[in-house]
Design an enzyme around this catalytic site. Structure first.
Site, PDB file in Angstrom:
ATOM      1  N   ASN A  13       0.865  -1.176   0.000  1.00  0.00           N
ATOM      2  CA  ASN A  13       0.000   0.000   0.000  1.00  0.00           C
ATOM      3  C   ASN A  13       0.903   1.228   0.000  1.00  0.00           C
ATOM      4  OD1 ASN A  13      -2.422  -1.457   0.155  1.00  0.00           O
ATOM      5  ND2 ASN A  13      -2.286  -1.596   2.385  1.00  0.00           N
ATOM      6  N   GLY A  28      -4.675   3.279   1.422  1.00  0.00           N
ATOM      7  CA  GLY A  28      -4.864   2.623   2.716  1.00  0.00           C
ATOM      8  C   GLY A  28      -3.599   2.492   3.544  1.00  0.00           C
ATOM      9  N   GLN A  29      -2.493   3.109   3.107  1.00  0.00           N
ATOM     10  CA  GLN A  29      -1.275   3.000   3.915  1.00  0.00           C
ATOM     11  C   GLN A  29      -1.457   3.763   5.224  1.00  0.00           C
ATOM     12  OE1 GLN A  29       2.396   4.360   2.078  1.00  0.00           O
ATOM     13  NE2 GLN A  29       3.645   3.504   3.713  1.00  0.00           N
ATOM     14  N   HIS A  60       6.700  -1.591   3.802  1.00  0.00           N
ATOM     15  CA  HIS A  60       6.368  -2.961   4.196  1.00  0.00           C
ATOM     16  C   HIS A  60       5.593  -3.653   3.091  1.00  0.00           C
ATOM     17  CE1 HIS A  60       3.115  -0.323   5.633  1.00  0.00           C
ATOM     18  NE2 HIS A  60       2.287  -1.330   5.370  1.00  0.00           N
ATOM     19  N   HIS A  69       2.900  -6.636   2.522  1.00  0.00           N
ATOM     20  CA  HIS A  69       1.961  -7.582   3.111  1.00  0.00           C
ATOM     21  C   HIS A  69       2.070  -8.878   2.310  1.00  0.00           C
ATOM     22  CE1 HIS A  69      -0.708  -4.555   5.270  1.00  0.00           C
ATOM     23  NE2 HIS A  69      -0.124  -3.761   4.392  1.00  0.00           N
TER      24      HIS A  69
HETATM   25  P1  5GP Z   1      -0.697  -0.423   5.887  1.00  0.00           P
HETATM   26  O1  5GP Z   1      -2.146  -0.148   6.187  1.00  0.00           O
HETATM   27  O2  5GP Z   1       0.178   0.762   6.246  1.00  0.00           O
HETATM   28  O3  5GP Z   1      -0.415  -0.971   4.518  1.00  0.00           O
HETATM   29  O4  5GP Z   1      -0.295  -1.622   6.854  1.00  0.00           O
HETATM   30  C1  5GP Z   1       0.003  -1.477   8.190  1.00  0.00           C
HETATM   31  C2  5GP Z   1      -0.322  -2.793   8.848  1.00  0.00           C
HETATM   32  O5  5GP Z   1       0.295  -2.803  10.121  1.00  0.00           O
HETATM   33  C3  5GP Z   1      -1.818  -3.034   9.073  1.00  0.00           C
HETATM   34  O6  5GP Z   1      -2.216  -4.201   8.373  1.00  0.00           O
HETATM   35  C4  5GP Z   1      -1.934  -3.180  10.588  1.00  0.00           C
HETATM   36  O7  5GP Z   1      -2.855  -4.197  10.972  1.00  0.00           O
HETATM   37  C5  5GP Z   1      -0.514  -3.527  11.002  1.00  0.00           C
HETATM   38  N1  5GP Z   1      -0.171  -3.089  12.330  1.00  0.00           N
HETATM   39  C6  5GP Z   1      -0.472  -1.884  12.907  1.00  0.00           C
HETATM   40  N2  5GP Z   1       0.041  -1.817  14.147  1.00  0.00           N
HETATM   41  C7  5GP Z   1       0.687  -3.002  14.365  1.00  0.00           C
HETATM   42  C8  5GP Z   1       1.417  -3.526  15.485  1.00  0.00           C
HETATM   43  O8  5GP Z   1       1.610  -2.893  16.525  1.00  0.00           O
HETATM   44  N3  5GP Z   1       1.930  -4.776  15.341  1.00  0.00           N
HETATM   45  C9  5GP Z   1       1.754  -5.512  14.198  1.00  0.00           C
HETATM   46  N4  5GP Z   1       2.298  -6.737  14.177  1.00  0.00           N
HETATM   47  N5  5GP Z   1       1.069  -5.040  13.130  1.00  0.00           N
HETATM   48  C10 5GP Z   1       0.551  -3.808  13.216  1.00  0.00           C
END
Ligand code: 5GP
Ligand code: ZN
Length: 118
Positions: free
Chosen positions: A92, A98-99, A105, A107
């Site tokens: 993302n 949705g980031q 990172h 997924h």
């Molecule tokens: P994004 O939405 O930025 O692509 O992904 C961030 C991801 O980090 C989300 O899927 C969210 O569930 C995960 N996430 C947020 N906080 C934490 C955390 O404290 N520990 C872990 N393991 N994942 C997290």
């Protein structure tokens, strides 16, 4: 300096082991840990240990480490035995996509039918 840890970054804190995570793989340059809010039976995040705001910025600055992230995503899929059934790697990029965490990172999602997206 580019790539340096950011004090306010959750994933930098996970790299520093200041915030706990369920780590499934670690290399000199990467860390892989389970997403706290999994969207599939396997939902692992693969991150570079260096801080860049998204995957494209990482690839522009540190292409070898971007390669490490992708390779590790494949290793996670093999470890989780989703490599044959199929899995999805998502970066993302930006709030509109949705980031929510602005540390690059990937997924890695699998273990269920993910449907065709594009
Ligand atoms: P994004 O939405 O930025 O692509 O992904 C961030 C991801 O980090 C989300 O899927 C969210 O569930 C995960 N996430 C947020 N906080 C934490 C955390 O404290 N520990 C872990 N393991 N994942 C997290
Ligand atoms: Zn960071």
């Amino acid at each position: 300096m580019a790539g340096e840890p950011q004090a306010d970054c959750l994933f930098c804190k996970i790299v520093a082991k200041e915030v706990p995570a369920t780590i499934v793989r670690e290399t000199e340059t990467t860390l892989a840990f389970r997403d706290i809010n999994p969207q599939a039976p396997t939902h692992v995040l693969v991150i570079p240990k260096v801080h860049y705001p998204n995957g494209a910025a990482l690839a522009a600055a540190e292409p070898a480490i971007a390669g490490d992230v992708l390779r590790e995503a494949g290793e996670v899929a093999a470890d989780e035995k989703i490599d044959e059934s199929g899995y999805r790697i998502i970066f993302n990029t930006g709030p509109g996509a949705g980031q929510t965490v602005f540390h690059a990172h990937a997924h890695v999602l699998g273990g269920r039918d993910l449907q065709r997206l594009v």
